[in-house]
Design an enzyme around this catalytic site. Structure first.
Site, PDB file in Angstrom:
ATOM      1  N   LYS A   1       1.047   3.431  -1.274  1.00 47.51           N
ATOM      2  CA  LYS A   1      -0.324   3.618  -0.791  1.00 47.51           C
ATOM      3  C   LYS A   1      -0.826   4.998  -1.216  1.00 47.51           C
ATOM      4  CE  LYS A   1      -2.562   5.378   2.570  1.00 47.51           C
ATOM      5  NZ  LYS A   1      -3.777   5.809   1.849  1.00 47.51           N
TER       6      LYS A   1
ATOM      7  N   GLU B   1       7.476  15.641   1.659  1.00 49.32           N
ATOM      8  CA  GLU B   1       7.148  16.828   0.862  1.00 49.32           C
ATOM      9  C   GLU B   1       5.781  17.271   1.344  1.00 49.32           C
ATOM     10  OE1 GLU B   1       7.419  15.522  -3.196  1.00 49.32           O
ATOM     11  OE2 GLU B   1       9.581  15.266  -3.087  1.00 49.32           O
TER      12      GLU B   1
END
Ligand code: NAD
Length: 486
Positions: free
Chosen positions: A180, A255
């Site tokens: 996504k 991250e």
């Protein structure tokens, strides 16, 4: 099949599930930061139903994909890498119009890094050998087993490259994927799905859903059938995704944002340091890894600042399609407001704006390269990620203070150090809290090195074998000595 025309390149605004385009009744508008009145597409706005379809596809495709040999999966990855290389121009064209990254730099460097990501993991996976050693009268064999359907959620900056960075190891490890991308720059990843089809991937192995994070993104990360979640984005969203992962006990990597220090010691090549510091404004500062806190030895601060100003003056704000432009507009009016909000608050709280601090064009999303001398290390502009072309400048006396200032935020993604002394580089590097530290360089990457953040900059490591381990279930076989072959 619906396609929108992005300035000459046809792009699907829909999801890609089971190798087919699937549309949603609801859509969201995708506008170009190059000209906010330019609507690029009405993109399918996925919801729980689309998330369910995509995860079901990934779940059904998983056993067959997982059963392929590493070499067989690597062939698909190589084919996809070749196709990316053959379509760099079109992908760069679309990404520039969608997120305003410089077309030249996308074409020359960033998009082909997507191909490199697939190639690197195809190679690593193809040469995979189980780890083996003997102890306690047994031989130990550590196997990597594919983990299952994997959800990859990515941010709006460099969407193509960052998505491939995560999808490549997931697929190479034998997992199926639902990607996504971010709702502010959804189109280049849609082009990737055209190439997935052309590369002949089996249906359901690599899927894409479009939509808003709090809607389809949330539905994906909360689906209990998902066995890995890999996220790149802000720490705030990282926490929400971590909560979902914890509920389903699913390993996840995150991250997250950065607020990297850029340390300049007195023994450094000051001109080279200043040139590199001016690069921190590239991509309008929308780079998580940028060293946005300039920390300079007081003895050389004046000289460094002079060089830095000269290097910064060379930046040209303009249209990202023009090769002469070095500084693009920001992604979105909301983001421009966020960036200028930081600077306005800094101004009113007594930080000194050395230069910049204004939107350059009243009719666009450009923001001037800005340098701020904070009143104190607690200033908001020092402690929080701005994600725009705004740097701070502070001085230090000696290595102790340099390291203390460098480590004084909650982030720990990256750091840049300029010094001519290798001894100092290694001594200081060992004390900095950052996942990646560049000495006398920036953004040089070996894809087999671990990558990730410390503190609120992230959890887990990707890169090389670290990523393949994350996307796998590690299984230890212990075989008693004397068990015969055959
Ligand atoms: P964001 O956190 O707002 O969104 C990232 C993605 O998460 C988007 O796809 C969004 O739709 C999705 N999302 C939002 N809410 C969600 C939810 N509840 N559940 C599931 N998904 C959800 O980040 P952004 O504004 O798109 O990107 C900018 C941030 O990303 C910055 O902080 C930047 O530093 C960071 N970033 C980090 C790295 C890295 O490698 N560490 C790289 C690039 C960007």
């Amino acid at each position: 099949m619906t396609r929108v025309d992005v300035d000459g390149v046809p792009v699907s605004p829909d999801h890609f599930i089971n190798n087919e385009r699937v549309s949603s009744v609801d859509t969201f508008e995708d506008r170009s930061p190059l000209d906010w009145s330019w609507k690029l597409a009405d993109v399918s706005r996925g919801g729980p139903r689309d998330a369910d379809l995509a995860v079901t596809a990934a779940e059904q495709a998983f056993p067959q994909w997982a059963a392929l040999s590493h070499e067989q999966r690597s062939e698909y990855l190589h084919r996809l890498a070749d196709l990316i290389d053959a379509h760099v121009t079109q992908i760069a064209h679309v990404e520039t119009r969608d997120m305003a990254m410089l077309e030249e730099s996308l074409r020359r460097r960033v998009i082909s890094r997507g191909a490199r990501n697939f190639r690197a993991y195809a190679e690593l996976a193809a040469h995979y050998q189980p780890r083996r050693w003997d102890s306690n009268g047994t031989s130990n064999v550590v196997l990597r087993q594919p983990a299952g359907p994997t959800v990859v959620i990515t941010p709006w900056n460099a969407p193509f490259m960052l998505s491939t960075w995560k999808c490549a190891p997931a697929l190479a490890a034998g997992n199926t994927v639902v990607l996504k991308p971010a709702e502010w720059s959804p189109l280049s990843c849609s082009l990737l799905m055209d190439l997935v089809l052309e590369a002949g991937f089996p249906p359901g192995v690599f899927n894409l859903v479009q939509g808003l994070g709090e809607e389809v993104g949330s539905a994906l990360v909360n689906d209990p059938r998902v066995r890995r979640i890999s996220f790149t984005g802000s720490p705030e969203t990282g926490r929400l995704i971590g909560e979902a992962a914890a509920r389903n006990l699913v390993p996840f990597t995150a991250e997250l944002g950065g607020k990297g220090p850029f340390l300049v010691f007195a023994d450094a090549d000051l001109e080279a340091a200043a040139e590199k510091a001016a690069v921190m404004y590239d991509d309008a500062g929308q780079v998580c890894l940028a060293g946005t806190r300039l920390l300079v030895d007081r003895q050389v601060a004046e000289e460094f600042t002079r060089h830095f100003r000269r290097a910064t003056d060379r930046h040209v704000l303009g249209d990202s399609r023009d090769p002469a432009t070095t500084l693009s507009p920001l992604i979105h009016p909301e983001h421009l407001e966020r960036v200028s909000g930081f600077v306005e608050r800094a101004r009113s709280r007594g930080d000194r704006i050395v230069f910049g601090g204004r939107t350059r064009r009243p009719d666009g999303l450009w923001y001037e390269p800005t340098l701020i001398e904070p009143a104190s290390n607690d200033s908001e502009v020092v402690q929080r990620e701005i994600f725009g072309p705004v740097l701070t400048l502070q001085t230090f006396d000696g290595e102790e203070e340099a390291v203390a200032l460098a480590n004084s935020t909650a982030y720990g993604l990256s750091a840049v150090v300029y010094t001519s002394s290798r001894t100092r580089a290694e001594r200081v590097g060992a004390r900095l809290r950052a996942g990646t530290i560049w000495v006398n360089c920036f953004l040089v990457r070996d894809l087999s090195a671990p990558f990730g953040g410390i503190g609120i900059s992230g959890i887990g490591r990707e890169g090389g074998d670290y990523a393949l381990d994350f996307y796998s279930d590690l299984t230890t076989l212990q075989i008693k000595e004397g068990t015969t072959h055959g």
